[in-house]
Design an enzyme around this catalytic site. Structure first.
Site, mmCIF file in Angstrom:
data_model
loop_
_atom_site.group_PDB
_atom_site.id
_atom_site.type_symbol
_atom_site.label_atom_id
_atom_site.label_comp_id
_atom_site.label_asym_id
_atom_site.label_seq_id
_atom_site.Cartn_x
_atom_site.Cartn_y
_atom_site.Cartn_z
ATOM 1 N N LYS A 183 -2.261 2.674 -20.921
ATOM 2 C CA LYS A 183 -2.597 1.392 -21.540
ATOM 3 C C LYS A 183 -3.793 0.783 -20.824
ATOM 4 O O LYS A 183 -3.707 0.351 -19.679
ATOM 5 C CB LYS A 183 -1.428 0.405 -21.477
ATOM 6 C CG LYS A 183 -1.663 -0.816 -22.385
ATOM 7 C CD LYS A 183 -0.928 -2.037 -21.934
ATOM 8 C CE LYS A 183 -1.693 -2.846 -20.908
ATOM 9 N NZ LYS A 183 -2.899 -3.524 -21.453
ATOM 10 N N GLU A 195 -2.590 0.124 -6.793
ATOM 11 C CA GLU A 195 -3.897 -0.134 -6.167
ATOM 12 C C GLU A 195 -4.300 -1.527 -6.614
ATOM 13 O O GLU A 195 -4.669 -1.733 -7.770
ATOM 14 C CB GLU A 195 -4.911 0.936 -6.596
ATOM 15 C CG GLU A 195 -6.143 0.979 -5.706
ATOM 16 C CD GLU A 195 -7.305 0.209 -6.275
ATOM 17 O OE1 GLU A 195 -7.452 -0.968 -5.878
ATOM 18 O OE2 GLU A 195 -8.057 0.757 -7.096
ATOM 19 N N CYS A 237 -12.436 -4.248 -6.773
ATOM 20 C CA CYS A 237 -11.319 -4.545 -5.870
ATOM 21 C C CYS A 237 -11.716 -4.383 -4.411
ATOM 22 O O CYS A 237 -11.189 -5.074 -3.536
ATOM 23 C CB CYS A 237 -10.125 -3.653 -6.206
ATOM 24 S SG CYS A 237 -10.517 -1.898 -6.290
ATOM 25 N N GLU A 271 -9.003 -13.583 -3.345
ATOM 26 C CA GLU A 271 -9.907 -12.670 -4.058
ATOM 27 C C GLU A 271 -10.508 -13.422 -5.252
ATOM 28 O O GLU A 271 -9.792 -13.861 -6.149
ATOM 29 C CB GLU A 271 -9.152 -11.434 -4.546
ATOM 30 C CG GLU A 271 -10.052 -10.446 -5.264
ATOM 31 C CD GLU A 271 -9.293 -9.236 -5.786
ATOM 32 O OE1 GLU A 271 -9.844 -8.120 -5.740
ATOM 33 O OE2 GLU A 271 -8.151 -9.415 -6.260
#
Length: 504
Positions: A215, A289, A323, A420
């Site tokens: 997905k 991750e 990331c 972040e």
């Protein structure tokens, strides 16, 4: 042959036309060194979209599946806001159909001889190379990143991963004797590297005899759908790789399906935590991750000019939507002011604009909601008294863009230092000693990546070993190799993508 000697043309020559249109002398051009546009044509993508009538369903069991009456998403080009096509909002029966196809295919795919699986994966790599321009332009239009990045980074990395795991498939019966495939893998990938992160899940799974239901993110589903189509063209058996599109809740349906044996997820820490809770106690394997706040440490012994270019690659690559972005700049106090001045000067030459213009350094943010989130972080820094520098020498008036941003005079507890941001925003802090640099680098709930910049090799290796993160680069940042495992610690997840480790 008709004679042409002595014939003249009434049409002006190309050089004469250019000369007539230009108002600048050659000396003026060299003095300004201004860029002309260098657009990449989108005809190959437009033709593919038209061929599919700009409406995409799922790709299940080797063919498109478009059940009637479903809601759809509009897929837009972030650089100009134009609608490219629609994709389907999947429902529970779509997950059921895809997992059933994958389970059926697994019974034969897992029993193929390793060298046969290797040939299939090798064929996929060759077909991706064959359609490299289509993939590059599509990824740029769908995601907003520059064509230069998709052409020179994303697609080559995708190809290398397929070739690498074709090799592991070939060697699996000797190097991984008595290992067994897990079964059906449910892959969920984000919008920042739609095709590359998909490949990081798909290639090793296929090599070890697993089948996949994937997905993609609802913003950026097109390259996943195209890859499924290309895999079928390359001869991959039906049901081995399936793509279903839908919302985040739809992804949870896939992860929770009882016939999915492992969940492989890349995305935000918050969603990763939800998936971990969802799969707890089910016996499913899971790899995560997740996010990061990666330090970029510059010592006074570093080549400062090289480090400035390293910062550009670390944080403004893919609009900072990475990331492992080096979003926390730590500079030794003795060269801090000098380095910040060099960085600001570099930003005066930074170009932001159309993702298909090959002269651009940075493209568009993926969606307006993400751009608003980035702006909210930056405003919070202003409210706390931080100094915000934004380069706007070349910035478009329309489109989902955000200027490259440098924030200084921040505190270690500031929101922009701890969280972040996932955008083109860099925060900078000074440090005095290597011990303080390590302390600042590790003062985070994340632990995905980082880099150390110095010409003192002993110092670089010592500091690299002390930083609690999954990947540390020395005098480089954001370098990815198919043979090297990549993943994090703490709230950056667990498990690895890449290398032999991902096969465990």
């Amino acid at each position: 042959m008709a004679a042409t000697t002595g014939a003249t043309s009434s049409a002006p020559s190309q050089s004469a036309t250019v000369a007539a249109e230009s108002t600048e002398s050659i000396a003026d051009i060299f003095a300004s060194m201004s860029y002309g546009p260098a657009p990449e044509a989108d005809n190959v993508v437009q033709a593919w979209l038209e061929d599919k009538k700009r409406a995409f369903g799922h790709f299940i069991d080797g063919k498109y599946h478009q059940p009637a009456g479903r809601k759809v998403y509009e897929v837009k080009n972030p650089a100009n806001g134009k609608v490219l096509c629609t994709t389907m909002r999947g429902e529970s029966e779509d997950v059921e159909l895809a997992v059933k196809a994958a389970r059926k295919a697994h019974t034969t795919w897992s029993k193929l001889a390793p060298h046969v699986r290797a040939r299939h994966i090798y064929s996929i790599a060759r077909h991706v190379q064959k359609h490299a321009r289509l993939f590059s332009v599509l990824e740029s239009m769908d995601n907003g990143k520059t064509f230069r990045e998709t052409r020179d980074a994303d697609i080559p990395i995708v190809v290398r991963h397929f070739y690498h795991y074709a090799g592991w498939a070939q060697l699996s019966d000797t190097e991984m004797r008595n290992w067994k495939s897990i079964g059906v893998i449910g892959g969920i990938v984000p919008w920042n590297f739609p095709l590359m992160l998909l490949t990081w899940k798909l290639a090793p799974a296929l090599a070890m005899g697993n089948t996949v239901v994937l997905k993609p993110a609802s913003y950026t589903s097109l390259s996943a759908i195209l890859l499924a189509e290309v895999c079928a063209e390359a001869g991959l058996p039906p049901g081995v790789f399936n793509v279903v599109t839908g919302s985040g809740a739809f992804g949870s349906m896939l992860a929770a399906h009882p016939d999915v044996d492992k969940v492989a997820f890349t995305g935000s820490t918050l969603v990763g935590q939800k998936l971990r809770k969802l799969t707890a106690g089910t016996g499913k394997k899971i790899s995560l991750e997740l996010g990061g706040k990666s330090p970029f440490i510059v010592f006074d012994s570093a080549d400062l000019d090289s480090a400035v270019e390293g910062v550009v690659n670390a944080i403004w690559f893919n609009q900072g939507q990475v990331c492992s972005a080096g979003s926390k700049l730590l500079v030794q106090e003795t060269v801090y002011d000098k380095f910040i001045d060099k960085l600001k000067e570099r930003l005066t030459h930074f170009r932001v604009g159309s993702s298909l213009d090959k002269t651009m350094d940075m493209g568009a943010i993926v969606d307006e909601s993400q751009r608003a989130s980035v702006e909210e972080f930056v405003q919070s820094a202003r409210d706390e008294g931080a100094e915000v520098y934004q380069a706007s020498a070349c910035f478009p008036s329309a489109g989902c863009f955000y200027p490259p941003t440098l924030i200084t005079k921040v505190q270690t507890v500031s929101k922009v230092v701890q969280e972040e941001i996932f955008g083109p925003v860099l925060v900078a802090l000074p440090f005095r000693t290597a011990k303080e640099a390590v302390s600042l680098a590790n003062n985070t709930r994340y632990g995905l990546a980082g880099s150390v910049w110095t010409e003192n090799v002993s110092l670089a290796l010592e500091v690299a070993l002390l930083i609690k993160a999954g990947a540390i680069w020395v005098n480089a940042h954001n370098l990815f190799d198919a043979a090297a495992g990549f993943g994090g610690y703490k709230e950056s997840g667990f498990g690895r993508d890449g290398g032999k480790e991902v096969s465990h």
